[in-house]
Design a protein around this motif. Structure first.
Motif, mmCIF file in Angstrom:
data_model
loop_
_atom_site.group_PDB
_atom_site.id
_atom_site.type_symbol
_atom_site.label_atom_id
_atom_site.label_comp_id
_atom_site.label_asym_id
_atom_site.label_seq_id
_atom_site.Cartn_x
_atom_site.Cartn_y
_atom_site.Cartn_z
ATOM 1 N N PHE A 1 0.843 -1.188 0.000
ATOM 2 C CA PHE A 1 0.000 0.000 0.000
ATOM 3 C C PHE A 1 0.882 1.243 0.000
ATOM 4 O O PHE A 1 1.906 1.300 0.680
ATOM 5 N N GLY A 2 0.488 2.211 -0.826
ATOM 6 C CA GLY A 2 1.289 3.417 -0.985
ATOM 7 C C GLY A 2 0.544 4.670 -0.588
ATOM 8 O O GLY A 2 -0.631 4.644 -0.231
ATOM 9 N N SER A 3 1.261 5.784 -0.683
ATOM 10 C CA SER A 3 0.721 7.078 -0.283
ATOM 11 C C SER A 3 0.097 7.796 -1.475
ATOM 12 O O SER A 3 0.212 7.367 -2.617
ATOM 13 N N ARG A 4 -0.555 8.921 -1.177
ATOM 14 C CA ARG A 4 -1.075 9.762 -2.253
ATOM 15 C C ARG A 4 -0.798 11.224 -1.936
ATOM 16 O O ARG A 4 -0.909 11.664 -0.793
ATOM 17 N N ILE B 1 1.762 -6.982 10.425
ATOM 18 C CA ILE B 1 0.713 -7.996 10.546
ATOM 19 C C ILE B 1 -0.599 -7.381 11.010
ATOM 20 O O ILE B 1 -1.568 -8.093 11.243
ATOM 21 N N GLU B 2 -0.627 -6.050 11.135
ATOM 22 C CA GLU B 2 -1.881 -5.380 11.474
ATOM 23 C C GLU B 2 -2.197 -4.354 10.402
ATOM 24 O O GLU B 2 -1.312 -3.884 9.677
ATOM 25 N N LEU B 3 -3.479 -3.998 10.293
ATOM 26 C CA LEU B 3 -3.920 -3.055 9.267
ATOM 27 C C LEU B 3 -3.416 -1.655 9.586
ATOM 28 O O LEU B 3 -3.563 -1.169 10.705
ATOM 29 N N SER B 4 -2.833 -1.002 8.586
ATOM 30 C CA SER B 4 -2.364 0.370 8.753
ATOM 31 C C SER B 4 -3.475 1.366 8.458
ATOM 32 O O SER B 4 -4.264 1.185 7.528
ATOM 33 N N LYS B 5 -3.537 2.433 9.245
ATOM 34 C CA LYS B 5 -4.499 3.506 8.991
ATOM 35 C C LYS B 5 -4.177 4.261 7.706
ATOM 36 O O LYS B 5 -5.009 5.008 7.205
ATOM 37 N N LYS B 6 -2.978 4.068 7.175
ATOM 38 C CA LYS B 6 -2.565 4.753 5.954
ATOM 39 C C LYS B 6 -2.945 3.987 4.687
ATOM 40 O O LYS B 6 -2.726 4.467 3.586
ATOM 41 N N MET B 7 -3.502 2.799 4.833
ATOM 42 C CA MET B 7 -3.886 1.998 3.674
ATOM 43 C C MET B 7 -5.095 2.619 2.978
ATOM 44 O O MET B 7 -6.092 2.948 3.613
ATOM 45 N N CYS C 1 -1.561 -13.117 4.953
ATOM 46 C CA CYS C 1 -0.871 -12.089 4.170
ATOM 47 C C CYS C 1 -0.389 -10.964 5.097
ATOM 48 O O CYS C 1 -1.058 -10.620 6.066
ATOM 49 N N VAL C 2 0.757 -10.414 4.764
ATOM 50 C CA VAL C 2 1.278 -9.279 5.527
ATOM 51 C C VAL C 2 1.303 -8.056 4.615
ATOM 52 O O VAL C 2 1.322 -8.169 3.388
ATOM 53 N N GLY C 3 1.288 -6.880 5.226
ATOM 54 C CA GLY C 3 1.267 -5.642 4.466
ATOM 55 C C GLY C 3 2.586 -4.908 4.542
ATOM 56 O O GLY C 3 3.294 -4.967 5.545
ATOM 57 N N LYS C 4 2.925 -4.208 3.461
ATOM 58 C CA LYS C 4 4.133 -3.381 3.441
ATOM 59 C C LYS C 4 3.808 -2.031 2.829
ATOM 60 O O LYS C 4 3.238 -1.962 1.732
ATOM 61 N N ARG C 5 4.147 -0.987 3.543
ATOM 62 C CA ARG C 5 3.971 0.361 3.000
ATOM 63 C C ARG C 5 5.107 0.673 2.049
ATOM 64 O O ARG C 5 6.279 0.459 2.370
ATOM 65 N N ILE C 6 4.787 1.166 0.858
ATOM 66 C CA ILE C 6 5.821 1.501 -0.118
ATOM 67 C C ILE C 6 5.997 3.027 -0.147
ATOM 68 O O ILE C 6 5.537 3.702 -1.050
ATOM 69 N N ARG C 7 6.644 3.539 0.858
ATOM 70 C CA ARG C 7 6.961 4.964 0.952
ATOM 71 C C ARG C 7 8.134 5.286 0.041
ATOM 72 O O ARG C 7 8.996 4.439 -0.198
ATOM 73 N N CYS D 1 8.078 5.634 -3.091
ATOM 74 C CA CYS D 1 7.864 5.089 -4.431
ATOM 75 C C CYS D 1 6.389 4.703 -4.532
ATOM 76 O O CYS D 1 5.633 4.860 -3.568
ATOM 77 N N GLY D 2 5.959 4.229 -5.705
ATOM 78 C CA GLY D 2 4.550 3.886 -5.881
ATOM 79 C C GLY D 2 3.642 5.073 -5.632
ATOM 80 O O GLY D 2 2.652 4.978 -4.911
ATOM 81 N N ILE D 3 3.924 6.200 -6.269
ATOM 82 C CA ILE D 3 3.275 7.478 -5.962
ATOM 83 C C ILE D 3 2.062 7.722 -6.853
ATOM 84 O O ILE D 3 2.101 7.466 -8.057
ATOM 85 N N VAL D 4 0.974 8.238 -6.260
ATOM 86 C CA VAL D 4 -0.180 8.711 -7.021
ATOM 87 C C VAL D 4 -0.531 10.130 -6.571
ATOM 88 O O VAL D 4 -0.227 10.527 -5.444
ATOM 89 N N TYR D 5 -1.202 10.852 -7.466
ATOM 90 C CA TYR D 5 -1.619 12.234 -7.201
ATOM 91 C C TYR D 5 -3.141 12.279 -7.263
ATOM 92 O O TYR D 5 -3.742 12.159 -8.339
ATOM 93 N N HIS D 6 -3.761 12.439 -6.109
ATOM 94 C CA HIS D 6 -5.217 12.368 -5.996
ATOM 95 C C HIS D 6 -5.846 13.719 -6.313
ATOM 96 O O HIS D 6 -5.538 14.733 -5.673
ATOM 97 N N ILE D 7 -6.750 13.734 -7.289
ATOM 98 C CA ILE D 7 -7.434 14.957 -7.701
ATOM 99 C C ILE D 7 -8.566 15.258 -6.721
ATOM 100 O O ILE D 7 -9.433 14.403 -6.489
ATOM 101 N N TRP D 8 -8.570 16.464 -6.189
ATOM 102 C CA TRP D 8 -9.600 16.847 -5.208
ATOM 103 C C TRP D 8 -11.001 16.686 -5.788
ATOM 104 O O TRP D 8 -11.253 16.967 -6.967
ATOM 105 N N HIS D 9 -11.938 16.235 -4.948
ATOM 106 C CA HIS D 9 -13.354 16.204 -5.303
ATOM 107 C C HIS D 9 -14.164 16.221 -4.016
ATOM 108 O O HIS D 9 -13.643 15.893 -2.935
ATOM 109 N N PRO D 10 -15.437 16.589 -4.086
ATOM 110 C CA PRO D 10 -16.267 16.580 -2.869
ATOM 111 C C PRO D 10 -16.327 15.184 -2.270
ATOM 112 O O PRO D 10 -16.263 14.181 -2.984
ATOM 113 N N THR D 11 -16.466 15.111 -0.960
ATOM 114 C CA THR D 11 -16.530 13.819 -0.269
ATOM 115 C C THR D 11 -17.820 13.091 -0.622
ATOM 116 O O THR D 11 -18.895 13.692 -0.698
#
Length: 261
Positions: free
Chosen positions: A115-118, A164-170, A211-217, A219-229
């Motif tokens: 899982f990566g950042s935005r 081995i636990e869910l990240s809030k950043k996922m 399954c285990v999770g790994k944060r890919i800080r 790298c693996g970058i995306v740019y999220h376009i703003w929109h209403p919630t």
């Protein structure tokens, strides 16, 4: 391994156009592109058909009628048609860094998900963004938030260990996983309609299977376009489904992808 790039979309062709431009701009292209369309109008279909004609990437457009927010259903339908071993997933409002696909592929390991950042593209530059069809950003770009997330230094990602636990950043707009693990968990839980928790509930079941999770800080970058919630009217229901998954240590959901396989 064969890779499937999965993009969910709904009635925002201006944003999807930029996302597709960024797909074509990938340093390492996926083996196929899956477009999970939650009931968009013909304008989106026309855009996708035009992209198909000029793209070197095989494109599979999976559509169903608009019946409210049914992202879980359309994602299952799209993945059921995939031919890849590995799924790299994002949304139709996320512009991809040129190394996005390559970063996910290079860091993929068995029995794990990534899982990566935005980076956030601000509302005030949207007119300029769409007019000029901007798909490239860097640390100094105007109109973005969380700009440190634009920095790509793949070597630094090794310092992020598996969890081995869910990240809030996922976030579902920047994840990847093995298709076999997705199928084993029976995919997205289609009892979850409306916005919220459908991605995290899936990942919890996959983690319950080992399954285990790994944060890919960096790298693996995306740019999220703003929109209403989106509306959160179903969030309480979805929260309860996720809580039940945690309490029961569920490995599979009942109402999942199996009906399309």
């Amino acid at each position: 391994m064969k890779t499937s790039l999965l993009i969910s979309t709904y009635n925002w062709p201006k944003a999807l156009e930029l996302v597709l431009l960024s797909v074509e701009n990938q340093i390492l292209k996926p083996d196929e592109l899956l477009l999970a369309d939650d009931g968009s109008t013909e304008e989106t279909t026309d855009l996708i058909n035009a992209f198909k004609k000029k793209s070197s990437i095989p494109v599979i457009h999976v559509w169903h009628e608009d019946n409210g927010f049914q992202r879980s259903i359309i994602l299952n339908k799209a993945i059921a048609q995939s031919k890849g071993d590995y799924i790299i997933q994002t949304d139709g409002d996320c512009i991809l860094h040129p190394y996005f696909v390559k970063d996910h592929m290079l860091l993929a390991k068995k029995n794990s998900y990534l899982f990566g950042s935005r980076v956030t593209i601000k509302e005030e530059i949207l007119a300029k963004l769409f007019q000029n069809k901007i798909i490239k950003f860097n640390f100094f770009s105007t109109g973005i938030k969380k700009r440190t997330r634009t920095i790509r230094i793949p070597f630094f990602s090794i310092f992020y260990k598996t969890k081995i636990e869910l990240s809030k950043k996922m976030r579902g707009c920047n994840i990847s996983y093995w298709k076999k693990d997705f199928i084993a968990a029976n995919g997205y839980n289609e009892d979850m309609t409306g916005w919220g928790r459908e991605d995290s509930e899936l990942i919890i079941r996959m983690m319950n299977m080992g399954c285990v999770g790994k944060r890919i800080r960096y790298c693996g970058i995306v740019y999220h376009i703003w929109h209403p919630t989106s509306s959160k009217s179903n969030l309480n229901k979805n929260n309860q489904i996720q809580e039940d998954t945690i309490i029961n240590k569920s490995l599979r959901c009942e109402n999942g992808i199996n009906k399309y396989l």
